[in-house]
Design a protein around this motif. Sequence first.
Motif, PDB file in Angstrom:
ATOM      1  N   GLY A   6       1.171  -1.539   0.066  1.00  0.00           N
ATOM      2  CA  GLY A   6      -0.213   0.156   0.013  1.00  0.00           C
ATOM      3  C   GLY A   6       0.845   0.905  -0.186  1.00  0.00           C
ATOM      4  O   GLY A   6       0.655   2.312   0.272  1.00  0.00           O
ATOM      5  N   HIS A  66      -4.624   5.158   3.081  1.00  0.00           N
ATOM      6  CA  HIS A  66      -3.829   3.541   2.385  1.00  0.00           C
ATOM      7  C   HIS A  66      -3.342   2.974   3.915  1.00  0.00           C
ATOM      8  O   HIS A  66      -3.407   2.120   3.164  1.00  0.00           O
ATOM      9  CB  HIS A  66      -2.985   3.822   1.485  1.00  0.00           C
ATOM     10  CG  HIS A  66      -2.139   4.570   2.452  1.00  0.00           C
ATOM     11  ND1 HIS A  66      -1.945   6.209   2.754  1.00  0.00           N
ATOM     12  CD2 HIS A  66      -1.136   4.107   3.327  1.00  0.00           C
ATOM     13  CE1 HIS A  66      -0.894   6.432   3.275  1.00  0.00           C
ATOM     14  NE2 HIS A  66      -0.316   5.147   3.626  1.00  0.00           N
ATOM     15  N   ASN A 141     -17.327   2.350   4.987  1.00  0.00           N
ATOM     16  CA  ASN A 141     -17.744   2.054   3.759  1.00  0.00           C
ATOM     17  C   ASN A 141     -18.319   2.226   2.860  1.00  0.00           C
ATOM     18  O   ASN A 141     -18.902   2.852   1.557  1.00  0.00           O
ATOM     19  CB  ASN A 141     -17.465   0.421   4.067  1.00  0.00           C
ATOM     20  CG  ASN A 141     -16.385  -0.249   4.510  1.00  0.00           C
ATOM     21  OD1 ASN A 141     -15.531   0.081   4.167  1.00  0.00           O
ATOM     22  ND2 ASN A 141     -16.757  -0.772   4.839  1.00  0.00           N
ATOM     23  N   ARG A 686     -16.466   2.517  -2.567  1.00  0.00           N
ATOM     24  CA  ARG A 686     -15.131   1.324  -3.199  1.00  0.00           C
ATOM     25  C   ARG A 686     -14.090   1.725  -3.400  1.00  0.00           C
ATOM     26  O   ARG A 686     -13.246   1.607  -3.276  1.00  0.00           O
ATOM     27  CB  ARG A 686     -15.957  -0.110  -2.558  1.00  0.00           C
ATOM     28  CG  ARG A 686     -14.267  -0.873  -2.920  1.00  0.00           C
ATOM     29  CD  ARG A 686     -15.120  -2.551  -2.429  1.00  0.00           C
ATOM     30  NE  ARG A 686     -15.434  -3.153  -3.599  1.00  0.00           N
ATOM     31  CZ  ARG A 686     -16.521  -3.353  -3.944  1.00  0.00           C
ATOM     32  NH1 ARG A 686     -17.681  -3.347  -2.707  1.00  0.00           N
ATOM     33  NH2 ARG A 686     -17.441  -3.355  -5.050  1.00  0.00           N
ATOM     34  N   ALA A 687     -14.098   2.400  -5.095  1.00  0.00           N
ATOM     35  CA  ALA A 687     -13.677   2.665  -5.484  1.00  0.00           C
ATOM     36  C   ALA A 687     -12.473   3.872  -5.624  1.00  0.00           C
ATOM     37  O   ALA A 687     -11.737   4.328  -5.393  1.00  0.00           O
ATOM     38  CB  ALA A 687     -14.505   2.589  -7.170  1.00  0.00           C
ATOM     39  N   LYS A 689     -12.549   4.939  -2.702  1.00  0.00           N
ATOM     40  CA  LYS A 689     -12.393   5.054  -1.435  1.00  0.00           C
ATOM     41  C   LYS A 689     -10.509   4.176  -1.731  1.00  0.00           C
ATOM     42  O   LYS A 689      -9.314   4.885  -1.502  1.00  0.00           O
ATOM     43  CB  LYS A 689     -12.568   3.837  -0.209  1.00  0.00           C
ATOM     44  CG  LYS A 689     -11.616   3.697   0.508  1.00  0.00           C
ATOM     45  CD  LYS A 689     -12.723   3.910   1.964  1.00  0.00           C
ATOM     46  CE  LYS A 689     -11.642   3.606   3.344  1.00  0.00           C
ATOM     47  NZ  LYS A 689     -12.418   2.379   4.380  1.00  0.00           N
ATOM     48  N   GLU A 690     -10.127   3.541  -2.808  1.00  0.00           N
ATOM     49  CA  GLU A 690      -9.257   2.995  -3.324  1.00  0.00           C
ATOM     50  C   GLU A 690      -8.603   3.306  -3.849  1.00  0.00           C
ATOM     51  O   GLU A 690      -6.924   4.446  -3.841  1.00  0.00           O
ATOM     52  CB  GLU A 690      -9.353   1.744  -3.692  1.00  0.00           C
ATOM     53  CG  GLU A 690      -9.990   0.590  -3.257  1.00  0.00           C
ATOM     54  CD  GLU A 690     -10.195  -0.939  -4.678  1.00  0.00           C
ATOM     55  OE1 GLU A 690     -10.643  -0.233  -5.658  1.00  0.00           O
ATOM     56  OE2 GLU A 690     -11.132  -2.016  -4.103  1.00  0.00           O
ATOM     57  N   GLY A 693      -6.926   6.406  -1.839  1.00  0.00           N
ATOM     58  CA  GLY A 693      -5.964   5.443  -0.690  1.00  0.00           C
ATOM     59  C   GLY A 693      -4.380   5.476  -1.586  1.00  0.00           C
ATOM     60  O   GLY A 693      -3.934   5.857  -1.114  1.00  0.00           O
ATOM     61  N   VAL A 694      -4.601   5.274  -3.321  1.00  0.00           N
ATOM     62  CA  VAL A 694      -3.615   5.955  -4.124  1.00  0.00           C
ATOM     63  C   VAL A 694      -2.918   7.018  -4.396  1.00  0.00           C
ATOM     64  O   VAL A 694      -1.895   7.435  -3.742  1.00  0.00           O
ATOM     65  CB  VAL A 694      -3.843   5.300  -5.381  1.00  0.00           C
ATOM     66  CG1 VAL A 694      -2.586   5.827  -6.485  1.00  0.00           C
ATOM     67  CG2 VAL A 694      -4.463   3.942  -5.290  1.00  0.00           C
TER      68      VAL A 694
END
Length: 714
Positions: A6, A66, A141, A686-687, A689-690, A693-694
């Motif tokens: 991560g 992340h 979430n 979810r997309a 949040k990811e 995180g990136v």
Amino acid sequence: MTKDGGGADLIPGLGDLPGKPSPGGRSGAGGRGAPQKRAKTPKKGARRPAGELPVARVAVDMSLPHLDRPFDYLVPAELDAKAVPGCRVRVRFAGQLVDGFLLERVAESGHDGKLLYLERVTSPEPVLTPEVAALAREVANRYAGTFADVLRLAVPPRHARVEAEPAPAPGGGPPDDGAPRGIGAWSEYPAGASFLSALADGRAPRAVWTALPGLDWAAAIARAVGVTLRAGRGALVVVADGRDVARVDAALKEELGEGRHVALTAELGPAERYRRWLAVLRGSARAVVGTRAAMFAPVADLGLVVLWDDGDDVHAEPHAPYPHPREVLALRAHRTGAAALIGGFTRTTDATQLVESGWAHALAADRQRVRAAMPRVRYAGEDAQLARDAAARTARLPNLAFEAARSALQDGPVLVQVPRRGYVPGIACGRCRTPARCAACQGPLSLPSSHAAPHCRWCGRIAGDWHCPECGFFQVRAVVVGAKRTAEELGRAFPGVPVRTSGRDAVLECVGPERALVISTPGAEPPAEGGYTAALLLDGWVLLGRPDLRAGEETLRRWMNAAALVRAQGPVVVAAEGSLPPVQALVRWDPITYAERELAERREVGFPPAVRMASLTGTPAAVREVLADARLPEGAEVLGPVPVPQAPGPQAAGPQAAGAQAGAEAQERERALIRVPRAAGHALARALKEAQGVRSARKAAETVRVEIDPLELI
């Protein structure tokens, strides 16, 4: 935590993270031919792990997307008794001491590396219950947020002195020792008796309640809470503001007696609020009423959640991840098997969506009972009225409203709702109607009183020498009239009648039955003893003309909340065009049909709540970066990005103004909307949040505000 996990290696001091070998250390045997080292004897006073369940999983207070996951730490033997699930701890993370919550203790860690010890237990009080922790994770979430951000909303700050106080004795057994009581105001609804019966049997009915005007809604909620407590379960009530909390608090005291419930509001102060919150946590109180922060209150064995007036914008949480109590309480009821009651004098499209989906049932009175309880609503500009008074359509206070107020004042108080506060919040040129603007910052000018000079609402400068830049005229006219000017005008129109105002500066708690004119802004209407004899709803165009998707829905809610304070069959006059759907819904007192029609229209054009929608707000480069990184679900539609207007505010004048303006333009912000079907809402969150995180792992400097189902789309 591995080296490539991560992007966590970008954090300084990562070698000190739990599960990561310390810098320069070796794991396992040395290289080929390296001499074997004897195991070192532990030094005197060295920390040793606890004998049972030595591994603690900790939710660290870090909002980086992340790193939104628990981390494993060792529990030292000296903290074995204090380190209980739900307690507050201090741990070393990325070389710094940070706060966290101990989620659980396990026998082994899934990580093979070296684990750090807990530094200390801040408090052995288990303030984070398993039910609230699971709810916080689901809310994070659902709204593309982090667990740490939700916990800041769910668990109030610690007060050591309050924790050290002896716990109060429980409030006793069920109210009235389980003695049966009547159903009270619920008898006015065909399904009211069955709803209370289901609560008494420990079942979980879910209802969207359209309350009758004039009835004591707080007493009805208190009766439902009392039935739930007599069945042996807890209850949670969330309302919009402190005045509603006080009303429900008084009703609960009458229904339950003393000591069986607590009221949670921000006005209590941190210490008292934490004291009452601990009373709920320790089981001393089984029922809670409060504002939006109370939606996470740790009520044991929750059996009923209640949300009153879910369309009020005060319910919108201003802090990340911006959860709405309607969604949180629905999730909580679903998870715990509790009953749910979402009520109000009107109905929102979001609540209508719950009914149409089958998640909840409608709870409303029949039309005959509604007609008997509702006021008589008329709108300015009726054909018969125009025949007598041609200026009635454009007059701010038409003859119909004037006569209704004069007649009603003989029997008691009259309510006048004005959408704007202040005296004259907007002015324009008296000749060509050009809006009056400040010469320094181009902000709107207003009049604070009848004898004051125009001043800027942004920078506060006095514009005593203002003249129209288009025609040079020096005189101004009012564009919008506020509550103070309305009170002044009505005071002259009705000499000898007391005039009282209620608004942001001073909100009246209640008014007596004597004759008076009560001028109020929306949401600040005080209830009158025995009800108002009439109500005037002025300047409807101000509410209906807002550039907002929910303008009609919100206008109807504000009108109906004010008209519900009028006595049955009392006159209500609304100054708005009678052909508009919100006006017709008010005249018929039929918010259900209006909400169903509004939801059907939004479904055709693809607007919430018929679909799920997310907004991304930030600098143009940051917004486009999130859109590029996000793996959006199939069928997602991206709208924009488009520029976001700068928020109004004071601006500096002088030599430094140009540099400041250039910096503001350099930080231009854009907004993009992402629309998906309702079934893809979790995938969208979810997309996003990811993708966040990136960017967090890259240590991106510019942040992007992500809101799921934002209250404002325009």
